[in-house]
Design a protein around this motif. Sequence first.
Motif, mmCIF file in Angstrom:
data_model
loop_
_atom_site.group_PDB
_atom_site.id
_atom_site.type_symbol
_atom_site.label_atom_id
_atom_site.label_comp_id
_atom_site.label_asym_id
_atom_site.label_seq_id
_atom_site.Cartn_x
_atom_site.Cartn_y
_atom_site.Cartn_z
ATOM 1 N N LEU A 152 0.833 -1.217 0.000
ATOM 2 C CA LEU A 152 0.000 0.000 0.000
ATOM 3 C C LEU A 152 0.861 1.258 0.000
ATOM 4 C CD1 LEU A 152 -2.681 -1.094 2.634
ATOM 5 C CD2 LEU A 152 -3.194 -0.452 0.270
ATOM 6 N N VAL A 153 2.004 1.189 0.673
ATOM 7 C CA VAL A 153 2.840 2.401 0.793
ATOM 8 C C VAL A 153 4.180 2.253 0.077
ATOM 9 C CG1 VAL A 153 1.749 3.179 2.934
ATOM 10 C CG2 VAL A 153 3.749 1.676 3.061
ATOM 11 N N GLU A 154 4.261 1.319 -0.868
ATOM 12 C CA GLU A 154 5.567 1.093 -1.501
ATOM 13 C C GLU A 154 6.058 2.321 -2.281
ATOM 14 O OE1 GLU A 154 5.202 -2.412 -3.865
ATOM 15 O OE2 GLU A 154 3.608 -1.585 -5.120
ATOM 16 N N ASN A 155 5.144 3.147 -2.732
ATOM 17 C CA ASN A 155 5.595 4.349 -3.453
ATOM 18 C C ASN A 155 5.536 5.619 -2.609
ATOM 19 O OD1 ASN A 155 6.224 3.035 -5.885
ATOM 20 N ND2 ASN A 155 4.030 2.877 -6.335
ATOM 21 N N THR A 156 5.226 5.453 -1.334
ATOM 22 C CA THR A 156 5.200 6.616 -0.440
ATOM 23 C C THR A 156 6.618 6.957 -0.003
ATOM 24 O OG1 THR A 156 3.004 6.046 0.390
ATOM 25 C CG2 THR A 156 4.345 7.461 1.790
ATOM 26 N N VAL A 157 6.937 8.243 -0.060
ATOM 27 C CA VAL A 157 8.253 8.687 0.413
ATOM 28 C C VAL A 157 8.127 9.116 1.875
ATOM 29 C CG1 VAL A 157 10.087 10.401 0.125
ATOM 30 C CG2 VAL A 157 8.906 9.468 -1.888
ATOM 31 N N PHE A 158 8.789 8.396 2.755
ATOM 32 C CA PHE A 158 8.794 8.778 4.168
ATOM 33 C C PHE A 158 10.072 9.554 4.446
ATOM 34 C CE2 PHE A 158 5.969 5.094 4.240
ATOM 35 C CZ PHE A 158 5.007 5.466 5.166
ATOM 36 N N LYS A 159 9.956 10.683 5.112
ATOM 37 C CA LYS A 159 11.190 11.384 5.467
ATOM 38 C C LYS A 159 11.061 12.216 6.739
ATOM 39 C CE LYS A 159 11.111 15.592 2.734
ATOM 40 N NZ LYS A 159 11.996 16.414 1.920
ATOM 41 N N GLU A 160 12.247 12.442 7.332
ATOM 42 C CA GLU A 160 12.284 13.249 8.541
ATOM 43 C C GLU A 160 12.098 14.716 8.169
ATOM 44 O OE1 GLU A 160 15.585 11.340 10.807
ATOM 45 O OE2 GLU A 160 15.565 13.238 11.913
ATOM 46 N N HIS A 161 11.215 15.386 8.891
ATOM 47 C CA HIS A 161 10.991 16.797 8.618
ATOM 48 C C HIS A 161 10.389 17.421 9.863
ATOM 49 C CE1 HIS A 161 8.616 20.297 7.176
ATOM 50 N NE2 HIS A 161 9.598 20.440 6.311
ATOM 51 N N ASP A 162 10.975 18.531 10.296
ATOM 52 C CA ASP A 162 10.506 19.213 11.497
ATOM 53 C C ASP A 162 9.717 20.446 11.055
ATOM 54 O OD1 ASP A 162 10.170 20.624 13.826
ATOM 55 O OD2 ASP A 162 12.307 20.918 14.223
ATOM 56 N N LEU A 163 8.442 20.458 11.352
ATOM 57 C CA LEU A 163 7.598 21.584 10.906
ATOM 58 C C LEU A 163 8.086 22.921 11.456
ATOM 59 C CD1 LEU A 163 4.046 19.985 11.252
ATOM 60 C CD2 LEU A 163 5.102 20.791 9.123
#
Lengths: 201, 279
Positions: free
Chosen positions: B193-204
């Motif tokens: 389901l999430v194979e094309n989702t880019v997960f990344k660290e990001h501080d708002l």
Amino acid sequence: MLKSLNSPSVEENTKYKAIVIGGSAGSFQVMVKILSEISNTMDLPIILCLHRLKHIRNGFVEALQIKSRKKIIEPEDKESLKKGNVYLAPSNYHLSLELGNKFALSTEDMVNNSRPSIDLTIQSSSYVFKDKIIGIMLSGANKDGALGMSILKKRGGFCIVQDPLESTINTMPNAAIEQANPDRILNTDGIIKLLNSLKLS
Amino acid sequence: MSQLIEDIEIIDLRNLIHVIQSQYNYDFSNYAISSFKRRVIRVIEIYKLGSVKRLIERVQSEPKFFKDFLSEITVNVTEMFRDPTLWRELRDKLLPEIYSKLKEVKIWHAGCSSGEEVFSMAILLKELGLTKRTHIVATDIDHNIISKAKEGKISLKNMLDINDKNYTRFMPSNSLSNYYKVDNNYAFLDKTLVENTVFKEHDLVKSEVFTKFDLILCRNVMIYFSQSLQNDVLNKFHQSLFIGGHLIVGSKESISWCDANVKFGIVNSEEKIYRKIKD
């Protein structure tokens, strides 16, 4: 017992700025009665944390509003507390009051199996109002609220618990009585009478 | 909550925030104070530290401990299909409208936590047959929670008590169990389901705007921020949206008092869906 001149009775004391009320199972009808009989001149803001179904977002305010003389609001995050209104903790959020009299919502873990948790609402409201708040604990089936009430009491707030003999479910009032050593134990009519006789500044 | 709440002074919290700021470059000074204080107390209890001073010492001397602190201090309570009415609105109205105008759609889950909402969106897109036309970025301040989000591993209790029930309210004719397997008290969501989702660290708070999106979901994240920080973050979201792009916040969050509010129109006031109407 002689009344000390330095500490007037709760009714005579004009220092109070807010009321915080907690309740769970068996508290709804009590709350409806309080809201329908409380006088409009008693304009202290009321912060209300009642346990409620998490999936039912709508309808609760409306149900409370039917007989209420005061406007009932489910505050949004950072909404300001204003005189004369009743603020109800939204379903599935904790409701805290912050310095500056603004509400803060949170989805933190449940406390005492509850979200909203009465402990959090009472504790944060008492942090803001210190000795200028009246806390009221109504019927309910767990001990959520008892710690909050004990903290409110320790900070000098005035502590009222619904009479366990009148409460539909007395676990919550009993826990509050045990932990907070309340100033008054009253039935619903007694609570209404006390609130309506408060002298306001 | 415990009695300790009495003993924590604002000055202690300020000291802690200062140490974190100078040593690790995260800024908690504009977090909502009530919840931040509770989170600090929670960390002190979990690690049996006894005081904020001891907590500060450990944060200062152990960078590895700081990572764990960061995971505990941020609130990671989330649900799949939280507010089923929103997900129905997305399915029946908003997404069809967006995809009727665009060939490809870029979605940002800001503050994705353990990924429940990312998976919810992925399931919805799959059901609508829109997966291939979608690019998803999911970000969070906490590296640990992002690893967890990618795994799609959820306690069976939460899956059954919360997520399944939400999904049934969203889609009574289907079952969420079609999307996960159960093993050893855990539900494992279908990772494809999430194979094309880019997960990344990001501080708002600290990170820069990185690209533009057609839809941003940031629900129940900004409630942990002060009003001034909410204002800044809304500016960032505004910059991160194409004109006509949508922002969805939590059901009890409001952007009405933020500066950038005038650049948004209300699409659905109940579900808190906004549209960027000007630059």
